[in-house]
Motif scaffolding. Structure first.
Motif, PDB file in Angstrom:
ATOM      1  N   GLN A 277      42.846  35.815  21.795  1.00  7.44           N
ATOM      2  CA  GLN A 277      41.636  35.113  21.914  1.00  7.44           C
ATOM      3  C   GLN A 277      41.870  34.051  23.148  1.00  7.44           C
ATOM      4  OE1 GLN A 277      39.539  32.984  19.242  1.00  7.44           O
ATOM      5  NE2 GLN A 277      37.603  33.760  19.755  1.00  7.44           N
ATOM      6  N   ARG A 278      42.773  32.987  22.767  1.00  9.34           N
ATOM      7  CA  ARG A 278      43.189  32.254  23.840  1.00  9.34           C
ATOM      8  C   ARG A 278      43.586  32.620  25.207  1.00  9.34           C
ATOM      9  NH1 ARG A 278      46.580  30.413  19.555  1.00  9.34           N
ATOM     10  NH2 ARG A 278      45.524  28.854  18.194  1.00  9.34           N
ATOM     11  N   VAL A 279      44.283  33.531  25.243  1.00  9.02           N
ATOM     12  CA  VAL A 279      44.729  34.034  26.624  1.00  9.02           C
ATOM     13  C   VAL A 279      43.917  34.756  27.161  1.00  9.02           C
ATOM     14  CG1 VAL A 279      47.165  33.949  26.005  1.00  9.02           C
ATOM     15  CG2 VAL A 279      46.070  36.164  25.646  1.00  9.02           C
ATOM     16  N   SER A 280      42.894  35.436  26.376  1.00 10.75           N
ATOM     17  CA  SER A 280      41.869  36.247  27.082  1.00 10.75           C
ATOM     18  C   SER A 280      40.621  35.527  27.506  1.00 10.75           C
ATOM     19  CB  SER A 280      41.326  37.462  26.065  1.00 10.75           C
ATOM     20  OG  SER A 280      42.199  38.340  25.719  1.00 10.75           O
ATOM     21  N   ARG A 281      40.405  34.220  26.911  1.00  6.55           N
ATOM     22  CA  ARG A 281      39.330  33.354  27.182  1.00  6.55           C
ATOM     23  C   ARG A 281      39.988  32.563  28.622  1.00  6.55           C
ATOM     24  NH1 ARG A 281      34.955  34.180  26.044  1.00  6.55           N
ATOM     25  NH2 ARG A 281      34.964  34.091  23.882  1.00  6.55           N
ATOM     26  N   SER A 282      41.255  32.391  28.501  1.00  8.85           N
ATOM     27  CA  SER A 282      41.783  31.698  29.686  1.00  8.85           C
ATOM     28  C   SER A 282      41.693  32.660  31.026  1.00  8.85           C
ATOM     29  CB  SER A 282      43.449  31.400  29.573  1.00  8.85           C
ATOM     30  OG  SER A 282      43.842  30.905  30.797  1.00  8.85           O
ATOM     31  N   GLU A 283      42.070  33.834  30.698  1.00  2.00           N
ATOM     32  CA  GLU A 283      41.827  34.813  31.861  1.00  2.00           C
ATOM     33  C   GLU A 283      40.374  35.196  32.186  1.00  2.00           C
ATOM     34  OE1 GLU A 283      43.001  36.760  34.084  1.00  2.00           O
ATOM     35  OE2 GLU A 283      41.747  38.317  34.359  1.00  2.00           O
ATOM     36  N   SER A 284      39.578  35.166  31.472  1.00  2.00           N
ATOM     37  CA  SER A 284      37.943  35.198  31.711  1.00  2.00           C
ATOM     38  C   SER A 284      37.599  34.112  32.664  1.00  2.00           C
ATOM     39  CB  SER A 284      37.312  35.612  30.613  1.00  2.00           C
ATOM     40  OG  SER A 284      37.004  34.142  29.809  1.00  2.00           O
ATOM     41  N   ARG A 285      38.111  32.969  32.472  1.00  2.00           N
ATOM     42  CA  ARG A 285      37.776  31.546  33.210  1.00  2.00           C
ATOM     43  C   ARG A 285      38.595  31.633  34.545  1.00  2.00           C
ATOM     44  NH1 ARG A 285      37.808  28.218  27.578  1.00  2.00           N
ATOM     45  NH2 ARG A 285      35.677  28.880  27.030  1.00  2.00           N
ATOM     46  N   ALA A 286      39.861  31.859  34.508  1.00  2.00           N
ATOM     47  CA  ALA A 286      40.877  31.874  35.619  1.00  2.00           C
ATOM     48  C   ALA A 286      41.363  32.960  36.248  1.00  2.00           C
ATOM     49  CB  ALA A 286      41.862  30.886  35.080  1.00  2.00           C
ATOM     50  N   GLY A 287      40.936  34.112  35.657  1.00  2.00           N
ATOM     51  CA  GLY A 287      41.196  35.191  36.370  1.00  2.00           C
ATOM     52  C   GLY A 287      40.726  35.573  37.915  1.00  2.00           C
ATOM     53  N   GLY A 288      41.225  36.392  38.532  1.00  2.00           N
ATOM     54  CA  GLY A 288      40.754  36.605  39.908  1.00  2.00           C
ATOM     55  C   GLY A 288      39.992  38.068  39.996  1.00  2.00           C
ATOM     56  N   GLY A 289      40.455  38.911  39.202  1.00  2.00           N
ATOM     57  CA  GLY A 289      39.735  40.275  39.254  1.00  2.00           C
ATOM     58  C   GLY A 289      38.398  40.252  38.449  1.00  2.00           C
TER      59      GLY A 289
ATOM     60  N   PRO B 122      49.719  45.128  43.104  1.00  2.00           N
ATOM     61  CA  PRO B 122      48.438  45.649  42.718  1.00  2.00           C
ATOM     62  C   PRO B 122      48.022  46.512  44.030  1.00  2.00           C
ATOM     63  CG  PRO B 122      48.150  43.076  42.044  1.00  2.00           C
ATOM     64  CD  PRO B 122      49.444  43.438  42.671  1.00  2.00           C
ATOM     65  N   SER B 123      47.541  47.576  43.826  1.00  2.00           N
ATOM     66  CA  SER B 123      46.976  48.520  44.812  1.00  2.00           C
ATOM     67  C   SER B 123      46.134  47.462  45.976  1.00  2.00           C
ATOM     68  CB  SER B 123      46.401  49.642  44.446  1.00  2.00           C
ATOM     69  OG  SER B 123      45.333  49.213  43.879  1.00  2.00           O
ATOM     70  N   SER B 124      46.486  48.119  47.237  1.00  2.00           N
ATOM     71  CA  SER B 124      45.742  47.361  48.180  1.00  2.00           C
ATOM     72  C   SER B 124      44.476  47.362  48.413  1.00  2.00           C
ATOM     73  CB  SER B 124      46.479  47.974  49.726  1.00  2.00           C
ATOM     74  OG  SER B 124      45.839  49.427  49.720  1.00  2.00           O
ATOM     75  N   GLY B 125      44.041  46.074  48.558  1.00  7.24           N
ATOM     76  CA  GLY B 125      42.422  46.188  48.521  1.00  7.24           C
ATOM     77  C   GLY B 125      42.179  45.430  47.220  1.00  7.24           C
ATOM     78  N   ALA B 126      42.660  45.759  45.970  1.00  9.57           N
ATOM     79  CA  ALA B 126      42.356  45.550  44.525  1.00  9.57           C
ATOM     80  C   ALA B 126      42.260  43.976  44.482  1.00  9.57           C
ATOM     81  CB  ALA B 126      43.154  45.923  43.551  1.00  9.57           C
ATOM     82  N   PRO B 127      41.078  43.274  43.986  1.00  8.30           N
ATOM     83  CA  PRO B 127      41.196  41.853  43.991  1.00  8.30           C
ATOM     84  C   PRO B 127      41.576  41.116  42.730  1.00  8.30           C
ATOM     85  CG  PRO B 127      39.151  42.916  43.242  1.00  8.30           C
ATOM     86  CD  PRO B 127      40.058  43.958  43.413  1.00  8.30           C
ATOM     87  N   PHE B 128      43.010  41.685  42.524  1.00  5.40           N
ATOM     88  CA  PHE B 128      43.765  41.088  41.275  1.00  5.40           C
ATOM     89  C   PHE B 128      44.643  39.928  41.570  1.00  5.40           C
ATOM     90  CE2 PHE B 128      42.596  45.454  40.086  1.00  5.40           C
ATOM     91  CZ  PHE B 128      41.687  45.252  39.021  1.00  5.40           C
ATOM     92  N   THR B 129      44.908  39.211  40.813  1.00  2.00           N
ATOM     93  CA  THR B 129      45.619  37.960  40.854  1.00  2.00           C
ATOM     94  C   THR B 129      46.783  37.987  40.011  1.00  2.00           C
ATOM     95  OG1 THR B 129      44.712  36.619  39.351  1.00  2.00           O
ATOM     96  CG2 THR B 129      43.951  36.509  41.686  1.00  2.00           C
ATOM     97  N   ALA B 130      47.744  37.143  40.199  1.00  2.00           N
ATOM     98  CA  ALA B 130      48.890  37.094  39.372  1.00  2.00           C
ATOM     99  C   ALA B 130      48.565  36.680  38.013  1.00  2.00           C
ATOM    100  CB  ALA B 130      50.048  35.978  39.751  1.00  2.00           C
ATOM    101  N   THR B 131      47.485  35.673  37.659  1.00  2.39           N
ATOM    102  CA  THR B 131      47.078  35.470  36.519  1.00  2.39           C
ATOM    103  C   THR B 131      46.420  36.980  35.942  1.00  2.39           C
ATOM    104  OG1 THR B 131      46.111  33.449  37.121  1.00  2.39           O
ATOM    105  CG2 THR B 131      45.229  34.355  35.082  1.00  2.39           C
ATOM    106  N   ASP B 132      45.805  37.670  36.706  1.00  2.00           N
ATOM    107  CA  ASP B 132      45.238  39.018  35.968  1.00  2.00           C
ATOM    108  C   ASP B 132      46.652  39.646  35.380  1.00  2.00           C
ATOM    109  OD1 ASP B 132      42.732  38.276  36.618  1.00  2.00           O
ATOM    110  OD2 ASP B 132      42.899  39.082  38.621  1.00  2.00           O
ATOM    111  N   SER B 133      47.600  39.910  36.303  1.00  2.00           N
ATOM    112  CA  SER B 133      48.870  40.779  35.930  1.00  2.00           C
ATOM    113  C   SER B 133      49.398  39.980  34.681  1.00  2.00           C
ATOM    114  CB  SER B 133      49.726  40.560  37.411  1.00  2.00           C
ATOM    115  OG  SER B 133      49.124  41.091  38.359  1.00  2.00           O
ATOM    116  N   GLY B 134      49.677  38.726  34.662  1.00  2.00           N
ATOM    117  CA  GLY B 134      50.310  38.318  33.523  1.00  2.00           C
ATOM    118  C   GLY B 134      49.443  38.371  32.319  1.00  2.00           C
TER     119      GLY B 134
END
Length: 195
Positions: free
Chosen positions: A157-169, A43-55
Protein backbone atom coordinates in the motif's frame (compact mmCIF):
# COMPACT_ATOMS: atom_id res chain seq x y z
CA UNK A 1 11.51 -12.78 13.68
CA UNK A 2 12.02 -11.71 10.11
CA UNK A 3 14.42 -8.83 9.50
CA UNK A 4 13.38 -6.24 6.96
CA UNK A 5 16.35 -5.08 4.95
CA UNK A 6 17.10 -2.81 1.93
CA UNK A 7 16.05 -2.99 -1.69
CA UNK A 8 18.45 -2.71 -4.61
CA UNK A 9 18.71 0.27 -6.93
CA UNK A 10 15.42 -0.21 -8.75
CA UNK A 11 13.45 0.05 -5.51
CA UNK A 12 15.44 3.09 -4.44
CA UNK A 13 14.35 4.74 -7.67
CA UNK A 14 10.83 3.87 -6.66
CA UNK A 15 10.96 5.63 -3.32
CA UNK A 16 11.79 9.29 -3.88
CA UNK A 17 9.39 10.29 -1.10
CA UNK A 18 9.81 10.02 2.69
CA UNK A 19 9.21 6.27 2.36
CA UNK A 20 12.86 5.85 1.49
CA UNK A 21 14.02 6.79 4.95
CA UNK A 22 11.32 4.79 6.73
CA UNK A 23 11.75 1.51 4.89
CA UNK A 24 15.49 1.28 4.57
CA UNK A 25 16.75 -1.61 2.53
CA UNK A 26 19.86 -3.71 2.14
CA UNK A 27 20.61 -7.12 0.68
CA UNK A 28 20.00 -10.01 3.02
CA UNK A 29 23.10 -11.08 4.87
CA UNK A 30 22.07 -14.70 4.39
CA UNK A 31 21.61 -14.43 0.64
CA UNK A 32 24.10 -12.20 -1.22
CA UNK A 33 22.47 -9.71 -3.53
CA UNK A 34 23.08 -10.08 -7.23
CA UNK A 35 24.81 -7.22 -8.98
CA UNK A 36 22.37 -4.54 -10.05
CA UNK A 37 22.54 -3.98 -13.77
CA UNK A 38 22.05 -0.52 -15.19
CA UNK A 39 21.41 -1.94 -18.65
CA UNK A 40 17.83 -3.09 -18.14
CA UNK A 41 15.68 -2.55 -21.21
CA UNK A 42 14.23 0.93 -21.41
CA UNK A 43 10.49 1.40 -21.76
CA UNK A 44 9.34 1.23 -25.37
CA UNK A 45 9.85 4.46 -27.27
CA UNK A 46 7.18 7.03 -26.73
CA UNK A 47 5.91 5.41 -23.51
CA UNK A 48 5.52 8.06 -20.78
CA UNK A 49 7.03 5.89 -18.05
CA UNK A 50 9.72 6.95 -15.59
CA UNK A 51 12.30 5.20 -13.41
CA UNK A 52 9.83 5.50 -10.52
CA UNK A 53 7.21 3.60 -12.54
CA UNK A 54 9.77 0.92 -13.44
CA UNK A 55 10.95 0.53 -9.85
CA UNK A 56 7.40 0.26 -8.56
CA UNK A 57 6.27 -2.40 -11.00
CA UNK A 58 9.48 -4.41 -10.63
CA UNK A 59 8.85 -4.47 -6.88
CA UNK A 60 5.09 -5.05 -6.88
CA UNK A 61 5.22 -7.97 -9.31
CA UNK A 62 7.39 -10.27 -7.14
CA UNK A 63 5.68 -9.01 -3.97
CA UNK A 64 2.34 -10.24 -5.32
CA UNK A 65 3.85 -13.48 -6.63
CA UNK A 66 5.40 -14.35 -3.28
CA UNK A 67 2.37 -13.30 -1.22
CA UNK A 68 0.24 -15.45 -3.51
CA UNK A 69 2.31 -18.49 -2.61
CA UNK A 70 1.74 -17.95 1.12
CA UNK A 71 -1.96 -17.31 0.54
CA UNK A 72 -2.18 -20.60 -1.37
CA UNK A 73 -0.78 -22.42 1.67
CA UNK A 74 -3.25 -20.65 3.95
CA UNK A 75 -6.24 -21.36 1.72
CA UNK A 76 -5.46 -25.09 1.92
CA UNK A 77 -5.61 -25.14 5.75
CA UNK A 78 -8.83 -27.00 6.49
CA UNK A 79 -8.31 -26.65 10.24
CA UNK A 80 -8.89 -22.89 10.06
CA UNK A 81 -11.82 -22.33 7.71
CA UNK A 82 -12.16 -18.58 8.35
CA UNK A 83 -8.51 -17.94 7.53
CA UNK A 84 -8.64 -20.33 4.57
CA UNK A 85 -11.67 -18.57 3.09
CA UNK A 86 -10.09 -15.13 3.54
CA UNK A 87 -6.78 -16.31 2.06
CA UNK A 88 -8.51 -17.81 -0.99
CA UNK A 89 -10.39 -14.57 -1.69
CA UNK A 90 -7.25 -12.45 -1.24
CA UNK A 91 -5.24 -14.81 -3.45
CA UNK A 92 -7.79 -14.33 -6.23
CA UNK A 93 -7.52 -10.53 -5.92
CA UNK A 94 -3.73 -10.82 -6.07
CA UNK A 95 -3.91 -12.99 -9.21
CA UNK A 96 -6.03 -10.32 -10.92
CA UNK A 97 -3.55 -7.62 -9.92
CA UNK A 98 -0.64 -9.76 -11.01
CA UNK A 99 -2.09 -10.18 -14.49
CA UNK A 100 -2.45 -6.39 -14.76
CA UNK A 101 1.08 -5.83 -13.44
CA UNK A 102 2.58 -8.30 -15.92
CA UNK A 103 0.73 -6.73 -18.85
CA UNK A 104 2.01 -3.30 -17.86
CA UNK A 105 5.52 -4.67 -17.29
CA UNK A 106 5.49 -5.91 -20.90
CA UNK A 107 4.20 -2.61 -22.25
CA UNK A 108 6.97 -0.83 -20.39
CA UNK A 109 9.55 -3.01 -22.14
CA UNK A 110 10.90 -4.42 -18.87
CA UNK A 111 12.14 -8.00 -18.38
CA UNK A 112 9.86 -10.45 -16.59
CA UNK A 113 12.69 -11.57 -14.31
CA UNK A 114 12.61 -10.87 -10.58
CA UNK A 115 15.24 -8.18 -10.01
CA UNK A 116 14.69 -8.63 -6.25
CA UNK A 117 15.54 -12.34 -6.22
CA UNK A 118 17.43 -13.17 -3.02
CA UNK A 119 16.52 -9.97 -1.18
CA UNK A 120 14.71 -9.87 2.14
CA UNK A 121 12.75 -6.64 1.96
CA UNK A 122 9.81 -5.05 3.77
CA UNK A 123 6.58 -6.69 2.68
CA UNK A 124 8.25 -9.44 0.62
CA UNK A 125 7.34 -13.02 1.55
CA UNK A 126 10.61 -14.93 1.17
CA UNK A 127 11.27 -18.57 0.38
CA UNK A 128 12.44 -18.94 3.98
CA UNK A 129 9.05 -17.61 5.14
CA UNK A 130 7.28 -20.17 2.99
CA UNK A 131 9.45 -22.98 4.40
CA UNK A 132 8.69 -21.81 7.91
CA UNK A 133 4.94 -21.64 7.21
CA UNK A 134 4.99 -25.24 5.98
CA UNK A 135 6.33 -26.32 9.37
CA UNK A 136 3.64 -24.57 11.41
CA UNK A 137 0.12 -25.66 12.33
CA UNK A 138 -2.91 -24.33 14.13
CA UNK A 139 -2.72 -20.98 15.90
CA UNK A 140 1.01 -20.63 15.16
CA UNK A 141 0.36 -20.97 11.44
CA UNK A 142 -2.57 -18.55 11.56
CA UNK A 143 -0.58 -15.93 13.45
CA UNK A 144 2.38 -16.26 11.11
CA UNK A 145 0.23 -15.87 8.00
CA UNK A 146 -1.58 -12.86 9.44
CA UNK A 147 1.70 -11.13 10.35
CA UNK A 148 3.39 -11.79 7.01
CA UNK A 149 0.38 -10.84 4.92
CA UNK A 150 -0.24 -7.72 7.01
CA UNK A 151 3.37 -6.64 6.39
CA UNK A 152 2.90 -7.33 2.67
CA UNK A 153 -0.37 -5.40 2.48
CA UNK A 154 0.98 -2.42 4.43
CA UNK A 155 4.20 -2.12 2.43
CA UNK A 156 2.56 -2.65 -0.95
CA UNK A 157 0.00 0.00 0.00
CA UNK A 158 2.82 2.42 0.89
CA UNK A 159 4.79 1.94 -2.30
CA UNK A 160 1.66 2.00 -4.45
CA UNK A 161 0.48 5.21 -2.83
CA UNK A 162 3.95 6.66 -3.46
CA UNK A 163 3.81 5.61 -7.12
CA UNK A 164 0.31 7.05 -7.55
CA UNK A 165 1.64 10.43 -6.37
CA UNK A 166 5.18 10.50 -7.77
CA UNK A 167 5.06 8.25 -10.83
CA UNK A 168 5.21 9.55 -14.38
CA UNK A 169 3.12 7.17 -16.48
CA UNK A 170 -0.61 7.68 -16.07
CA UNK A 171 -1.39 4.00 -16.60
CA UNK A 172 1.06 2.97 -13.87
CA UNK A 173 -0.22 5.67 -11.52
CA UNK A 174 -3.85 4.61 -12.02
CA UNK A 175 -3.04 0.95 -11.36
CA UNK A 176 -1.01 1.91 -8.29
CA UNK A 177 -3.90 3.99 -6.99
CA UNK A 178 -6.34 1.09 -7.42
CA UNK A 179 -3.97 -1.27 -5.63
CA UNK A 180 -3.42 1.17 -2.76
CA UNK A 181 -7.20 1.55 -2.34
CA UNK A 182 -7.65 -2.23 -2.46
CA UNK A 183 -4.99 -2.66 0.21
CA UNK A 184 -6.88 -0.37 2.58
CA UNK A 185 -9.96 -2.59 2.28
CA UNK A 186 -7.89 -5.78 2.51
CA UNK A 187 -6.27 -4.53 5.71
CA UNK A 188 -9.68 -3.74 7.20
CA UNK A 189 -10.84 -7.27 6.40
CA UNK A 190 -7.68 -8.77 7.91
CA UNK A 191 -8.21 -6.76 11.10
CA UNK A 192 -11.75 -8.12 11.36
CA UNK A 193 -10.35 -11.66 11.53
CA UNK A 194 -8.75 -10.93 14.88
CA UNK A 195 -5.21 -11.82 15.93
Amino acid sequence: MKRHLVTPLSALLLLPLPLLSSSGCSPSAERPAPAVSSSAPAPSSGAPFTATDSGWIQLMTPMNEQAGRLLALASAQESTPQLASWAAALAEEHRTELAQLRQLLGRMGLPGTNVHEGHDMPGMVTDADLDRARGLTGAEFDGFVRREIRAHLEQSQRVSRSESRAGGGEEAKRLAGRIADARAEQLRTLSSLGR
